[in-house]
Design a protein around this motif. Structure first.
Motif, PDB file in Angstrom:
ATOM      1  N   LEU A 184      -4.726  -1.258   9.349  1.00  0.00           N
ATOM      2  CA  LEU A 184      -4.323  -1.063  10.742  1.00  0.00           C
ATOM      3  C   LEU A 184      -2.810  -0.971  10.808  1.00  0.00           C
ATOM      4  O   LEU A 184      -2.094  -1.797  10.253  1.00  0.00           O
ATOM      5  N   GLN A 185      -2.354   0.072  11.472  1.00  0.00           N
ATOM      6  CA  GLN A 185      -0.919   0.319  11.584  1.00  0.00           C
ATOM      7  C   GLN A 185      -0.575   0.291  13.080  1.00  0.00           C
ATOM      8  O   GLN A 185      -0.373   1.341  13.687  1.00  0.00           O
ATOM      9  N   PRO A 186      -0.522  -0.915  13.675  1.00  0.00           N
ATOM     10  CA  PRO A 186      -0.419  -1.004  15.128  1.00  0.00           C
ATOM     11  C   PRO A 186       0.875  -0.416  15.679  1.00  0.00           C
ATOM     12  O   PRO A 186       0.898   0.112  16.775  1.00  0.00           O
ATOM     13  N   GLY A 187       1.920  -0.449  14.867  1.00  0.00           N
ATOM     14  CA  GLY A 187       3.208   0.059  15.359  1.00  0.00           C
ATOM     15  C   GLY A 187       3.333   1.570  15.253  1.00  0.00           C
ATOM     16  O   GLY A 187       4.387   2.119  15.510  1.00  0.00           O
TER      17      GLY A 187
ATOM     18  N   VAL B  28       0.855  -1.187   0.000  1.00  0.00           N
ATOM     19  CA  VAL B  28       0.000   0.000   0.000  1.00  0.00           C
ATOM     20  C   VAL B  28       0.895   1.243   0.000  1.00  0.00           C
ATOM     21  O   VAL B  28       1.831   1.314   0.796  1.00  0.00           O
ATOM     22  N   PRO B  29       0.633   2.195  -0.912  1.00  0.00           N
ATOM     23  CA  PRO B  29       1.493   3.389  -0.962  1.00  0.00           C
ATOM     24  C   PRO B  29       1.502   4.146   0.368  1.00  0.00           C
ATOM     25  O   PRO B  29       0.447   4.446   0.922  1.00  0.00           O
ATOM     26  N   SER B  30       2.689   4.418   0.852  1.00  0.00           N
ATOM     27  CA  SER B  30       2.825   5.070   2.153  1.00  0.00           C
ATOM     28  C   SER B  30       3.230   6.518   1.994  1.00  0.00           C
ATOM     29  O   SER B  30       3.381   7.247   2.964  1.00  0.00           O
TER      30      SER B  30
ATOM     31  N   VAL C 132      -3.703 -11.222   6.897  1.00  0.00           N
ATOM     32  CA  VAL C 132      -3.120 -10.472   5.767  1.00  0.00           C
ATOM     33  C   VAL C 132      -2.136  -9.431   6.294  1.00  0.00           C
ATOM     34  O   VAL C 132      -2.394  -8.759   7.287  1.00  0.00           O
ATOM     35  N   GLU C 133      -1.000  -9.335   5.618  1.00  0.00           N
ATOM     36  CA  GLU C 133       0.014  -8.372   6.037  1.00  0.00           C
ATOM     37  C   GLU C 133       0.050  -7.206   5.061  1.00  0.00           C
ATOM     38  O   GLU C 133       0.009  -7.402   3.844  1.00  0.00           O
ATOM     39  N   VAL C 134       0.130  -5.989   5.601  1.00  0.00           N
ATOM     40  CA  VAL C 134       0.230  -4.788   4.769  1.00  0.00           C
ATOM     41  C   VAL C 134       1.668  -4.286   4.825  1.00  0.00           C
ATOM     42  O   VAL C 134       2.228  -4.123   5.902  1.00  0.00           O
ATOM     43  N   ALA C 135       2.271  -4.084   3.642  1.00  0.00           N
ATOM     44  CA  ALA C 135       3.612  -3.499   3.564  1.00  0.00           C
ATOM     45  C   ALA C 135       3.453  -2.073   3.052  1.00  0.00           C
ATOM     46  O   ALA C 135       2.929  -1.865   1.962  1.00  0.00           O
ATOM     47  N   PHE C 136       3.863  -1.095   3.861  1.00  0.00           N
ATOM     48  CA  PHE C 136       3.771   0.306   3.450  1.00  0.00           C
ATOM     49  C   PHE C 136       5.037   0.663   2.681  1.00  0.00           C
ATOM     50  O   PHE C 136       6.133   0.655   3.241  1.00  0.00           O
ATOM     51  N   LEU C 137       4.882   0.978   1.393  1.00  0.00           N
ATOM     52  CA  LEU C 137       6.026   1.220   0.514  1.00  0.00           C
ATOM     53  C   LEU C 137       5.686   2.371  -0.427  1.00  0.00           C
ATOM     54  O   LEU C 137       4.519   2.743  -0.561  1.00  0.00           O
ATOM     55  N   SER C 138       6.680   2.915  -1.128  1.00  0.00           N
ATOM     56  CA  SER C 138       6.387   3.906  -2.167  1.00  0.00           C
ATOM     57  C   SER C 138       5.859   3.166  -3.400  1.00  0.00           C
ATOM     58  O   SER C 138       6.082   1.961  -3.563  1.00  0.00           O
TER      59      SER C 138
ATOM     60  N   ASN D 195       5.880   2.666  11.529  1.00  0.00           N
ATOM     61  CA  ASN D 195       6.086   1.231  11.372  1.00  0.00           C
ATOM     62  C   ASN D 195       5.648   0.847   9.959  1.00  0.00           C
ATOM     63  O   ASN D 195       4.546   1.171   9.551  1.00  0.00           O
ATOM     64  N   TYR D 196       6.489   0.158   9.207  1.00  0.00           N
ATOM     65  CA  TYR D 196       6.193  -0.093   7.809  1.00  0.00           C
ATOM     66  C   TYR D 196       5.492  -1.426   7.549  1.00  0.00           C
ATOM     67  O   TYR D 196       5.440  -1.903   6.443  1.00  0.00           O
TER      68      TYR D 196
END
Ligand code: ATP
Ligand code: PRP
Ligand code: MG
Length: 326
Positions: A32-35, A10-12, A50-56, A39-40
């Motif tokens: 949800l961004q618990p960290g 997901v674009p961060s 499901v895992e979300v990776a925050f990336l450009s 937190n990426y």
């Protein structure tokens, strides 16, 4: 998260971040961004594991190509530019209706004799003789430019790789033409550049993209299906309104509504008011027609979701995964 879970990029930051977050929310998928914001790694509310990776957006594209993430939100321009043999490596699950921008060829406004790519081809073929070097094209879209110029039969040019502020290259004397992305056109105008008439290389928008080389475990496929059920429902509803009216002859009214682009999802022979779906922009026209058909009141509301028994997005993806791994 455990082994075999689905990972979604997901674009961060950047142009797509805000719209992407809003799109997931609209699809009933809370991110949800618990960290905390720094937190990426995050999770998707409502779908277990499901895992979300925050990336450009550019990193998402790279990770999709490498098979390190299963799903990602990114621009079609990045997919086509960055992933070699992209159509074999990724599947375009659905366009997302935001991040619209065109990859275009632009030249100085002062070049009044260049209106088309054929004009540019003429200039390019004589350029070296007149100026001692090839026509230079500044861009970060090197692959898209090469492919397009080859299609246009232009061979006498040189690419100057640009990593930012590409529109400034001609004024700075580093290039004659550019290839870059534009949406409002204001950056081109501010730099005294114009789009070459038939020089639109790609009409891009944000897409949900699936990697065909990721580890598509049974678990990841089930998670993909659950995500796509919500996304398909949102996509099916996007831009549509539901119109209701009680009319004396529902079948006749439905036929008139059909001519205006409306559908009857529950049929025209149900008890109660006639229910119609159509693009929101056409609601006033339909409302007028329904009152002519005897309706005393017409209500309209925008649709959030249309869930159907079939899930074409998931079926399309699974078919591609199976072909890719066969
Ligand atoms: N002006 C624009 N209007 C609409 N969409 C755009 C525009 N510029 C870029 N985009 C879309 O957003 C995507 C990401 O652009 P963004 O500017 O966020 O990152 P970038 O330019 O690749 O820079 P970086 O990765 O260094 O942050 C582009 O590839 C394109 O699909
Ligand atoms: O047609 P416009 O609406 O003027 O938009 C075009 C500009 O938007 C993008 O840059 P961005 O602002 O994303 O900065 P960047 O160069 O750092 O990516 C693109 O590279 C253009 O420069
Ligand atoms: Mg940008």
């Amino acid at each position: 998260m455990s082994e075999g879970d689905l990972v979604i990029g997901v674009p961060s930051k950047g142009r797509l971040q805000e719209n992407a977050a809003e799109f997931f929310k609209r699809s009933g998928l809370s991110i949800l961004q618990p960290g905390g914001a720094r937190n990426y790694r995050g999770r998707l509310g409502g779908i277990e594991g499901v895992e979300v990776a925050f990336l450009s957006a550019s990193e998402i594209t790279k990770e999709l190509g490498a098979g390190n993430i299963h799903f990602g939100v990114t621009g079609l321009d990045l997919v086509q530019e960055t992933i070699p043999a992209w159509s074999d490596k990724v599947h375009l699950v659905t366009e997302l209706g935001f991040g619209h921008a065109d990859v275009v060829v632009a030249v100085p406004m002062a070049w009044i004799d260049v209106a088309t790519m054929a004009d540019l081809a003429d200039i390019a073929s004589e350029f070296r003789l007149r100026h001692g070097h090839h026509l230079r094209v500044a861009t970060k879209y090197i692959n898209l430019t090469r492919r397009f110029f080859a299609q246009q039969g232009i061979a006498a040019y040189r690419i100057v790789e640009s990593l930012g502020a590409t529109e400034g290259a001609p004024a700075a004397g580093n290039a004659e033409a550019i290839v870059d992305i534009t949406s409002t056109g204001s950056t081109l105008t501010a730099n005294n550049l114009k789009v070459v008439g038939d020089g639109v290389i790609l009409r891009s928008q944000a897409h949900l993209v699936a990697s065909l080389t990721a580890a598509w475990t049974v678990r990841a496929r089930a998670q993909a299906r659950a995500i796509l059920d919500r996304i398909a429902a949102e996509a099916a509803a996007r831009g549509l309104s539901e119109v209701r009216a009680a009319v004396p002859d529902p079948a006749a009214a439905a036929a008139i509504a059909a001519a205006l682009g409306a559908t009857t999802p529950f049929g025209a022979d149900q008890p109660g008011p006639l229910v119609l779906h159509l693009p929101t922009a056409r609601v006033p026209g339909l409302a007028a027609a329904l009152r002519e058909q005897g309706a005393s009141v017409v209500t309209a509301a925008r649709l959030d979701y249309v869930f159907a028994a079939a899930n074409p997005l998931a079926d399309g993806l699974v078919a591609r995964i199976e072909r890719a791994t066969a």
